[in-house]
Write an enzyme that holds these catalytic residues in place. Structure first.
Site, PDB file in Angstrom:
ATOM      1  N   GLY A   1       8.299  13.296 -54.685  1.00 32.25           N
ATOM      2  CA  GLY A   1       9.570  12.984 -54.035  1.00 32.25           C
ATOM      3  C   GLY A   1       9.564  13.192 -52.530  1.00 32.25           C
ATOM      4  O   GLY A   1      10.593  13.103 -51.874  1.00 32.25           O
TER       5      GLY A   1
ATOM      6  N   ASP B   1       9.617  -5.198 -55.255  1.00 32.12           N
ATOM      7  CA  ASP B   1      10.504  -4.061 -54.977  1.00 32.12           C
ATOM      8  C   ASP B   1      10.532  -3.749 -53.486  1.00 32.12           C
ATOM      9  O   ASP B   1      11.334  -2.930 -53.046  1.00 32.12           O
ATOM     10  CB  ASP B   1      10.066  -2.821 -55.762  1.00 32.12           C
ATOM     11  CG  ASP B   1       8.604  -2.477 -55.551  1.00 32.12           C
ATOM     12  OD1 ASP B   1       7.751  -3.348 -55.788  1.00 32.12           O
ATOM     13  OD2 ASP B   1       8.305  -1.342 -55.135  1.00 32.12           O
TER      14      ASP B   1
ATOM     15  N   ASP C   1      10.440  -1.212 -46.272  1.00 28.22           N
ATOM     16  CA  ASP C   1       9.336  -0.462 -46.880  1.00 28.22           C
ATOM     17  C   ASP C   1       8.041  -0.602 -46.089  1.00 28.22           C
ATOM     18  O   ASP C   1       7.072  -1.227 -46.518  1.00 28.22           O
ATOM     19  CB  ASP C   1       9.143  -0.844 -48.357  1.00 28.22           C
ATOM     20  CG  ASP C   1      10.041   0.000 -49.244  1.00 28.22           C
ATOM     21  OD1 ASP C   1      10.844   0.790 -48.691  1.00 28.22           O
ATOM     22  OD2 ASP C   1       9.951  -0.100 -50.472  1.00 28.22           O
TER      23      ASP C   1
HETATM   24  P1  AMP Z   1       6.400   2.265 -52.329  1.00 25.27           P
HETATM   25  O1  AMP Z   1       4.922   2.160 -52.474  1.00 25.27           O
HETATM   26  O2  AMP Z   1       6.832   3.229 -51.271  1.00 25.27           O
HETATM   27  O3  AMP Z   1       7.088   0.958 -52.230  1.00 25.27           O
HETATM   28  O4  AMP Z   1       6.903   2.943 -53.677  1.00 25.27           O
HETATM   29  C1  AMP Z   1       6.718   2.399 -54.961  1.00 25.27           C
HETATM   30  C2  AMP Z   1       7.390   3.277 -55.967  1.00 25.27           C
HETATM   31  O5  AMP Z   1       6.760   4.563 -56.014  1.00 25.27           O
HETATM   32  C3  AMP Z   1       8.866   3.550 -55.710  1.00 25.27           C
HETATM   33  O6  AMP Z   1       9.510   3.632 -56.950  1.00 25.27           O
HETATM   34  C4  AMP Z   1       8.837   4.886 -55.010  1.00 25.27           C
HETATM   35  O7  AMP Z   1      10.052   5.566 -55.153  1.00 25.27           O
HETATM   36  C5  AMP Z   1       7.716   5.597 -55.759  1.00 25.27           C
HETATM   37  N1  AMP Z   1       7.084   6.643 -54.947  1.00 25.27           N
HETATM   38  C6  AMP Z   1       6.264   6.478 -53.889  1.00 25.27           C
HETATM   39  N2  AMP Z   1       5.880   7.675 -53.390  1.00 25.27           N
HETATM   40  C7  AMP Z   1       6.480   8.631 -54.137  1.00 25.27           C
HETATM   41  C8  AMP Z   1       6.488  10.056 -54.137  1.00 25.27           C
HETATM   42  N3  AMP Z   1       5.798  10.751 -53.244  1.00 25.27           N
HETATM   43  N4  AMP Z   1       7.246  10.673 -55.064  1.00 25.27           N
HETATM   44  C9  AMP Z   1       7.943   9.989 -55.966  1.00 25.27           C
HETATM   45  N5  AMP Z   1       7.975   8.654 -56.029  1.00 25.27           N
HETATM   46  C10 AMP Z   1       7.247   7.971 -55.136  1.00 25.27           C
HETATM   47 MG    MG Z   2       8.896   0.446 -52.008  1.00 22.30          MG
END
Ligand code: AMP
Ligand code: MG
Length: 489
Positions: free
Chosen positions: A121, A247, A257
């Protein structure tokens, strides 16, 4: 209290989100605060400076905030994942800015949520500063984007391949609804949820679609048009998003993002920096095709709202999706005409633009410097000398310049006016990878924010010539080259 909240997304049914509070941290301190943006948002700057770090890290919940994590799904590198959601981001609430626009105030890295899966998180300081500087550069370049209000260090480590300083980024968006948000409801066969989401998005982002005979179709049309324009604008500055998963595509048409995104130095449409994009799915030149693919996934979710007959719904959606290519080409060409200093339109302009790009590619010419160099050449052919030096094969540059000048002779603008217009669209400064890397290394490894602050100061005024800062405009030395960028999640 610095915020006046009005939280429309939270008023949607419970299955749209999870109510969750940020997890408090040890020692919040501002690393960056965007005062102009705070003012635009109508925030009380004095209060923000006094209590803001505790609020924007999630330690203190301001009155009126109703924190939630949004539910969404998404295609990641082509694979559908039915549940993603805000795993490390929490929407504090929405405010109405001074221009009357509704904006999300969203804390990225604020702790675990029901969508965290195995993640912690949290966010590390480096990627938070990276998003801050690149999103603010994009805004300054005139490209729709989420904004960055602040980076607050948590005073706690996050563990990636090693321990890193943690931080929370405050992201501001017209809306965080993504293509993946629609997919979340479609994957569950929740047509009522889709109907509510469409109504919310139309009300908030596309009010003109409300009066259409088929609002879902009008929404698709509007989103297709905005994405076509957005991706054309990315190409005009050499931007590579890096992770165009569904997403990570905002329905608002804002760039969202920022992970392993990067600007290219020498022009090559196959350029990829992201360490996780091994097959080049999200390469610079693939971005229009990927945007269209993502929009097709968006259109699929809307089919039940378009026509009672599935066949007719597919027919109507396909027709709208089919307009993407022409809309993109038109946006791309109009932008290229501006970059080349053309106030009029001729059929040969596409070839003129494409031939320049081909010569640049063959000669490994720097994208940003070439177009900035053309601004000088438009005013005075004496500037050609500097321009042709950017090409491994200067003769190819010379040949193209002859054609360009023939074309300019049929265009009404006077040279000084043309050069001034070109300088307002062809930046001198972009956040070059090696400079971003150097600034983040100084901040993370040595706690030295001066290089970050200087880089930010440069890229938020991208169209000004600033001879004292010329080192920020030049490509990397061989030993400074950045070959890969990382999500840092
Ligand atoms: P992203 O690669 O940032 O677009 O994230 C893809 C998914 O992974 C989303 O659902 C994010 O909320 C989740 N996510 C990415 N990094 C973390 C993290 N450190 N803790 C929890 N969820 C994460
Ligand atoms: Mg994302």
């Amino acid at each position: 209290m610095p915020f006046r909240f009005d939280n429309s997304y939270r008023r949607l049914p419970d299955r749209f989100h999870a109510r969750v509070l940020p997890t408090p941290v040890a020692d919040p301190r501002f690393v960056a605060l965007n005062r102009p943006l705070a003012t635009e948002l109508g925030l009380d700057l004095a209060a923000l400076e006094e209590h803001g770090a505790a609020i924007l890290v999630g330690n203190r919940i301001p009155e009126g905030a109703e924190p939630i994590a949004m539910a969404y799904a998404g295609h990641q590198f082509g694979q559908f994942v039915p549940q993603l959601g805000d795993g490390r981001a929490i929407l504090l609430g929405e405010v109405i800015d001074r221009a009357g626009r509704r904006r999300d105030i969203h804390l990225k890295g604020a702790g675990q949520t029901p969508f965290s899966r195995r993640g912690d998180g949290r966010a590390a300081l480096g990627p938070a500063l990276r998003e801050y500087v690149i999103s603010e550069a994009m805004h300054a370049l005139g490209i729709p984007t989420t904004r960055s209000l602040a980076v607050v260090a948590t005073g706690e480590p996050v563990y990636r391949d090693k321990a890193l300083p943690g931080a929370v980024l405050t992201r501001v968006a017209a809306s965080h609804v993504r293509v993946g948000t629609f997919q979340y409801f479609a994957a569950r066969g929740d047509t009522e949820g889709l109907r509510e989401l469409v109504a919310h998005v139309i009300d908030r982002l596309y009010p003109d679609a409300a009066g259409a005979a088929t609002p879902a179709l009008a929404l698709l049309e509007a989103v297709v048009a905005r994405q076509a324009r957005l991706v054309a604008q990315w190409l005009h500055v050499g931007f590579i998003h890096g992770v165009m998963n569904t997403d990570n595509m905002a329905i608002s048409g804002e760039t969202i993002d920022y992970g392993p995104c990067a600007f290219m130095d020498e022009y090559d449409p196959a350029t990829v920096f992201s360490s996780i994009d091994q097959r080049g799915r999200y390469a610079y030149g693939n971005q229009p095709a990927i945007a269209q693919w993502n929009l097709a996934r968006f259109a699929e979710t809307l089919l039940p709202l378009m026509d009672p007959s599935e066949d007719r719904a597919i027919e109507r959606a396909t027709a709208v999706l089919g307009s993407f290519a022409a809309l993109f080409d038109q946006q791309w060409l109009e932008g290229m005409r501006r970059k080349l200093g053309l106030a009029t339109a001729e059929d040969g302009d596409v070839a003129l633009a494409q031939d320049l790009l081909e010569a640049m590619q063959a000669s490994s010419a720097d994208f940003t410097l070439t177009f900035r160099g053309l601004c000088g050449a438009a005013r005075d052919p004496a500037a050609d000398a500097a321009l042709r030096k950017l090409f491994a094969n200067p003769a190819a540059c010379d040949a193209w310049l002859v054609r360009w000048r023939e074309r300019l002779a049929r265009d009404p603008l006077a040279a000084p006016e043309r050069a001034a217009r070109m300088r307002a669209v062809n930046p001198a400064f972009i956040p070059r990878n090696h400079r971003v890397e150097q600034a983040l290394d100084a901040a993370v490894d040595r706690g030295d924010l001066a290089p970050f602050e200087e880089l930010l100061e440069v890229v938020i005024r991208p169209f000004e010539d600033r001879p004292a800062l010329a080192r920020y405009s030049t490509p990397p030395q061989p030993e400074e080259r950045v070959l890969q960028t990382f999500c840092g999640t």
